[in-house]
Design an enzyme around this catalytic site. Structure first.
Site, PDB file in Angstrom:
ATOM      1  N   ASN A  47      28.283 -53.415 -93.865  1.00 15.87           N
ATOM      2  CA  ASN A  47      28.777 -53.773 -95.206  1.00 15.87           C
ATOM      3  C   ASN A  47      29.604 -55.048 -95.178  1.00 15.87           C
ATOM      4  OD1 ASN A  47      30.668 -52.115 -93.810  1.00 15.87           O
ATOM      5  ND2 ASN A  47      31.734 -51.629 -95.702  1.00 15.87           N
ATOM      6  N   GLU A  49      32.042 -57.206 -97.669  1.00 13.24           N
ATOM      7  CA  GLU A  49      32.797 -57.182 -98.928  1.00 13.24           C
ATOM      8  C   GLU A  49      33.157 -58.599 -99.375  1.00 13.24           C
ATOM      9  OE1 GLU A  49      35.934 -54.284 -98.251  1.00 13.24           O
ATOM     10  OE2 GLU A  49      34.462 -52.646 -98.381  1.00 13.24           O
ATOM     11  N   CYS A  58      26.377 -53.234 -99.409  1.00  9.16           N
ATOM     12  CA  CYS A  58      26.360 -52.062 -98.523  1.00  9.16           C
ATOM     13  C   CYS A  58      25.549 -52.346 -97.259  1.00  9.16           C
ATOM     14  CB  CYS A  58      25.745 -50.863 -99.233  1.00  9.16           C
ATOM     15  SG  CYS A  58      26.794 -50.108-100.489  1.00  9.16           S
ATOM     16  N   GLU A  60      23.260 -50.525 -95.767  1.00 14.33           N
ATOM     17  CA  GLU A  60      21.826 -50.222 -95.868  1.00 14.33           C
ATOM     18  C   GLU A  60      21.084 -51.343 -96.588  1.00 14.33           C
ATOM     19  OE1 GLU A  60      24.449 -48.434 -96.783  1.00 14.33           O
ATOM     20  OE2 GLU A  60      23.988 -46.301 -96.934  1.00 14.33           O
ATOM     21  N   CYS A  96      24.590 -44.634-100.773  1.00 19.51           N
ATOM     22  CA  CYS A  96      24.936 -44.645-102.195  1.00 19.51           C
ATOM     23  C   CYS A  96      23.643 -44.736-103.017  1.00 19.51           C
ATOM     24  CB  CYS A  96      25.883 -45.804-102.516  1.00 19.51           C
ATOM     25  SG  CYS A  96      25.056 -47.406-102.699  1.00 19.51           S
ATOM     26  N   CYS A  99      21.633 -47.987-102.720  1.00 18.96           N
ATOM     27  CA  CYS A  99      20.962 -48.112-101.417  1.00 18.96           C
ATOM     28  C   CYS A  99      19.759 -47.193-101.314  1.00 18.96           C
ATOM     29  CB  CYS A  99      21.947 -47.824-100.292  1.00 18.96           C
ATOM     30  SG  CYS A  99      23.138 -49.155-100.061  1.00 18.96           S
TER      31      CYS A  99
HETATM   32  N1  THU Z   1      29.197 -48.579 -98.406  1.00 16.16           N
HETATM   33  C1  THU Z   1      28.061 -48.808 -97.669  1.00 16.16           C
HETATM   34  O1  THU Z   1      27.977 -49.794 -96.916  1.00 16.16           O
HETATM   35  N2  THU Z   1      27.037 -47.936 -97.778  1.00 16.16           N
HETATM   36  C2  THU Z   1      27.049 -46.830 -98.580  1.00 16.16           C
HETATM   37  O2  THU Z   1      26.032 -46.157 -98.693  1.00 16.16           O
HETATM   38  C3  THU Z   1      28.278 -46.427 -99.265  1.00 16.16           C
HETATM   39  C4  THU Z   1      29.344 -47.460 -99.316  1.00 16.16           C
HETATM   40  C5  THU Z   1      30.297 -49.527 -98.306  1.00 16.16           C
HETATM   41  C6  THU Z   1      30.548 -50.341 -99.549  1.00 16.16           C
HETATM   42  C7  THU Z   1      32.006 -50.725 -99.386  1.00 16.16           C
HETATM   43  O3  THU Z   1      32.089 -51.895 -98.589  1.00 16.16           O
HETATM   44  C8  THU Z   1      32.605 -49.566 -98.596  1.00 16.16           C
HETATM   45  O4  THU Z   1      31.504 -48.850 -98.054  1.00 16.16           O
HETATM   46  C9  THU Z   1      33.447 -48.617 -99.437  1.00 16.16           C
HETATM   47  O5  THU Z   1      32.752 -48.186-100.540  1.00 16.16           O
END
Ligand code: THU
Length: 143
Positions: A47, A49, A58, A60, A96, A99
């Protein structure tokens, strides 16, 4: 179902390694994802940000973008997703909603229903993508 070419333990290890590169200073929630393909290849993502919080990518989705950017259009057999062991009670992390849809696009192109390994601190939950995203909207929906 076709026997997976990539070893589950190897895929989980790759996801862990990817999480080490997470750029998540705002959530402090590092995620790693690894995609295992029928040709034995593995593509990872983590991930990423942004100071504009809503623009976070994310793990995935980053992995799928990397794979498709290199030409992948199917063959997705297995996906490992790992989150931080010290958050959410160490429960297995599931992809999520966005994803799930992004993974479905790549899976649908090759007609596979990948096994998703949701890795937690104590246990790994194994679930097919079709169970996480039933009645998916996909490429065929546009035909
Ligand atoms: N996140 C992911 O990388 N994958 C997911 O399926 C759920 C959330 C990340 C997004 C964000 O950077 C952090 O987790 C908190 O939500």
């Amino acid at each position: 179902m076709t026997e997976a070419v990539v070893d589950e333990g190897d895929l989980i290890a790759a996801a862990h390694a990817a999480a080490a590169h997470s750029y998540s200073p705002y959530s402090d929630y590092a995620v790693g994802a690894a995609l295992g393909f029928a040709d034995g290849s593995v593509v990872t993502g983590t991930n990423i940000e942004n100071a504009s919080y809503g623009l976070a990518l994310c793990a995935e989705t980053v992995a799928v973008a990397r794979a498709m950017g290199e030409g992948a259009r199917g063959g997705l057999q297995m996906v490992a997703v790992v989150g931080p062991a010290d958050k959410g009670g160490g429960e297995p992390i599931t992809p999520c909603g966005r994803c799930r849809q992004v993974l479905n696009e790549l899976a649908a192109l090759g007609g596979t229903d990948p096994l998703i390994l949701c890795v937690g601190a104590q246990e790994t939950r194994r679930v097919q993508l079709s169970a996480l995203l039933p009645d998916a909207f996909g490429p065929a929906s546009l035909d």
